[in-house]
Design a protein around this motif. Structure first.
Motif, short mmCIF file in Angstrom:
data_model
loop_
_atom_site.label_atom_id
_atom_site.label_comp_id
_atom_site.label_asym_id
_atom_site.label_seq_id
_atom_site.Cartn_x
_atom_site.Cartn_y
_atom_site.Cartn_z
N GLU A 37 -1.46 6.89 0.03
CA GLU A 37 -2.75 7.29 -0.54
C GLU A 37 -3.77 6.15 -0.46
OE1 GLU A 37 0.17 7.51 -2.10
OE2 GLU A 37 0.53 9.67 -1.85
N ASP A 38 -3.24 4.90 -0.63
CA ASP A 38 -4.13 3.74 -0.54
C ASP A 38 -4.69 3.59 0.87
OD1 ASP A 38 -3.59 3.06 -3.20
OD2 ASP A 38 -1.79 1.94 -2.61
N TYR A 44 0.84 -1.22 0.00
CA TYR A 44 0.00 0.00 0.00
C TYR A 44 0.86 1.24 0.00
CZ TYR A 44 -3.43 -3.43 1.60
OH TYR A 44 -4.22 -4.54 1.72
N ARG A 45 0.43 2.20 -0.80
CA ARG A 45 1.01 3.53 -0.73
C ARG A 45 0.23 4.31 0.35
NH1 ARG A 45 5.45 2.40 -2.45
NH2 ARG A 45 5.90 4.62 -2.35
N ARG A 91 -7.37 6.15 1.43
CA ARG A 91 -8.63 5.77 0.79
C ARG A 91 -9.33 4.67 1.58
NH1 ARG A 91 -9.67 1.57 -1.95
NH2 ARG A 91 -7.45 1.06 -2.26
#
Length: 643
Positions: A623-624, A620-621, A627
């Motif tokens: 940003e992930d 996961y980044r 979200r």
């Protein structure tokens, strides 16, 4: 002149005086003789006239007696003539000309009085018997006429006519009778204020033109000593019609057993109807009965009060018996508001009841109404106590799996909101038993409910195996309570301090949730004593220059991924129903998690990115994660998450 001459003169004068006296004596004797003769003649004349005088006096007395006899005969003949005329009117009956019939009865009474005072007349006894018999027949016909007239013009009042006498807000077109008792109507307080100045118009129970005739008939019956007959006719006729009017409206006699067997929805509707019926009965029907009773029986005070009491007694008993049965029935929390509605209507009608039933004859009904008011207040107060206890001891095992607001919480808060809609009634109720400060009593009661709810929620929170969900559950429920209090009148009673204290409790549970849920995963992103490698070290998995092995970093990333995915799956199914609270909780997590994750990737990411299959570990980044955090607390099912 000498002495001898003087003497001679004197003798001559004396002789003249003597002659004069003698003549006077002679004349006097002659007059006495004449007068004596007159007296004798007058006596003879008087003796001769005496028989004539006696006959003249007798004739004069005879004339006087004849005049008196003629006058007496004339009066008697006049009484006979009046009797004949009165008899003719009595025989015709009261139907054709009631006014003339009543005049004939008055005339007969005068005739009876006349011959009772003149019993010396030979015909007195005969005419007295005849007149009394006529009078008895006349009164009997009068009773029949009163009964007929009262019956013909006494008709049950149709419900539509009664509704027309109500204020617009209470007519069925505005609010159906069945909805009068609905739990906590939102407009309850406003409706009560509107009703304070509402105008009620009692129906015309008997045409106004008939009332004077009935009044005159009633007066004649009382004068004839027929009070009891009048009382029975009036009571039986009007009581029956009043009961029919109430039956047409929907009033029915129900026993305590009937009420105990009813479903709550059916009983609630009947209570709403009863409240409506009480208003109509007291303000329209009983008020109308009072009015016509006072007009028909005006001047007959004792009989008037007794008649009104007897006419209304059974109808009052039927209405109050329903209220008593409800007040004595098994208590339950949902009954509190209908009990308050019933108490409220009894208080509203109290002044009218005291006016209508203010006489000694009505004391039983007045006391029954007062007793019901007190009984309803007592039952409501006991039900209130039961509710507080039930909240504290509620043992429902239905746990809310997603940690959202428990049905008990929303039920109790709605209950409190409805209570505040009845706060003026509650204050009156408190003062039935205690003269203390009603506001303070209401505050005390509200605080007890809130404390009971909080105690119960603490118990229910222990059902969760996940301690984080325990904290989320308490946070959700106490936040719901605080928000509801802030938006209601309860805030004015509980005060700002209470609100602030409980807002801090909400925050404490939120902090506890964060610590329990995220402390472990945050440990994955922390390596004690580790320093930035600067990108150096072996790419084959040996120790880096920082003293942290690639294997350790891989393990941390793998552990983080597993734990985050588990949290995502589980906590996306949890619910925070308040959008503002939900966003603030996500933000609080993100503010801790994302900086730590970014820092970890920055420091140790290159060790993985330079090796094989970096995506296997750095899944996961940031940003992930952000979200995915936005999907937390949405109450999604597992299938929804997979989609």
């Amino acid at each position: 002149m000498g002495v001898p001459q003087a003497m001679e003169v004197l003798r001559e004068r004396a002789a003249l005086v003597r002659d004069s006296l003698q003549k006077s004596q002679t004349i006097t004797e002659s007059m006495v003789s004449i007068l004596g003769s007159f007296d004798h003649r007058l006596s003879a004349l008087e003796t001769a006239m005496r028989p004539t005088q006696i006959r003249t006096h007798s004739i004069r007395r005879a004339h006087e007696n004849i005049d008196k006899t003629l006058k007496a005969a004339e009066i008697i003949l006049e009484q006979f003539d009046l009797t004949r005329k009165a008899e003719a009117k009595i025989l015709r009956g009261p139907h054709e000309d009631l006014e003339s019939y009543l005049e004939a009865i008055d005339q007969l009474r005068s005739i009876v009085q006349f011959f009772s005072n003149n019993k010396s007349y030979k015909s007195s006894d005969g005419i007295l018997n005849h007149a009394n018999n006529l009078l008895a027949k006349a009164i009997s016909k009068l009773e029949d006429e009163f009964r007929t007239l009262l019956t013909n013009y006494s008709k049950p009042v149709e419900p539509d006519r009664l509704f027309d006498g109500l204020p617009n807000s209470l007519r069925p077109s505005a609010t159906s009778p069945g909805k009068q008792g609905e739990l906590g109507s939102k407009n309850h307080s406003e409706n009560q204020k509107n009703l304070e100045n509402a105008v009620y118009t009692p129906p015309t129970l008997i045409p106004p033109r008939v009332l004077p005739l009935l009044h005159d008939l009633a007066q004649q019956m009382v004068q004839a000593g027929h009070q009891q007959q009048l009382f029975r006719i009036y009571r039986d006729t009007r009581a029956s019609v009043l009961e029919q009017s109430l039956r047409k409206l929907g009033v029915e006699r129900l026993s305590k057993d009937d009420i105990q067997k009813m479903q709550w929805e059916v009983l609630e509707a009947k209570i709403g109807n009863w409240i409506h019926y009480m208003r109509i009965a007291v303000k329209l029907l009983f008020a109308g009965e009072k009015k016509i009773c006072e007009q028909i029986l005006d001047g007959i005070d004792s009989l008037r009060d007794q008649c009104f009491a007897e006419v209304t007694a059974n109808s009052v008993a039927v209405l109050l018996s329903f209220g008593e049965a409800i007040a004595k029935s098994k208590r339950s929390p949902e009954k509190l508001f209908v009990l308050l509605d019933m108490y409220e209507i009894m208080r509203e009608l109290q002044s009218e009841i005291e006016y209508l039933f203010g006489s000694k004859s009505c004391i039983e009904m007045r006391e029954s109404a007062q007793s019901l008011t007190k009984r309803l207040a007592q039952t409501a107060q006991e039900t209130f106590g039961d509710f507080v206890e039930a909240v504290e001891k509620d043992a429902t095992k239905t746990a809310v799996l997603d940690g959202t607001v428990h049905p008990l919480t929303s039920y109790v808060i709605n209950y409190v909101k409805f209570l505040f809609d009845y706060q003026s009634t509650l204050k009156q109720l408190f003062q039935e038993f205690d003269d203390g400060d009603a506001d303070a009593q209401l505050t005390n009661v509200t605080t007890r409910i809130m404390q009971a709810l909080q105690t119960n929620l603490d118990g229910k929170s222990k059902q969760y195996k996940d301690p984080a969900l325990t904290q989320l559950f308490l946070m959700n429920n106490i936040h719901y309570v605080v928000r509801s209090v802030r938006r209601s009148e309860a805030k004015d009673l509980l005060g700002d301090d209470w609100v602030q204290i409980h807002r801090r409790i909400v925050q404490q549970h939120a902090n506890q949730y964060k610590r329990i849920s995220w402390a472990k995963i945050l440990q994955c992103l922390t390596i004690q004593g580790a320093a930035t490698s600067g990108g150096g070290g072996s790419i084959l998995g040996g120790d880096t220059g920082s003293g942290v092995s690639r294997a350790m970093v891989k393990d941390r990333f793998k552990t983080f991924n597993v734990q985050f995915e588990e949290l995502h799956i589980r906590q996306s199914q949890w619910t925070v129903p308040d959008s503002e609270l939900r966003e603030s909780l996500r933000l609080a997590v993100a503010e801790v998690l994302l900086p730590a994750y970014r820092s970890f990737i920055k420091r140790f990411g290159p060790m993985i990115e330079n090796g094989k299959n970096p995506g296997k570990y750095i899944r996961y980044r940031p940003e992930d994660l952000e979200r995915m955090l936005s999907e937390f607390f949405e109450g999604k099912t597992w299938n929804e998450q997979k989609r």
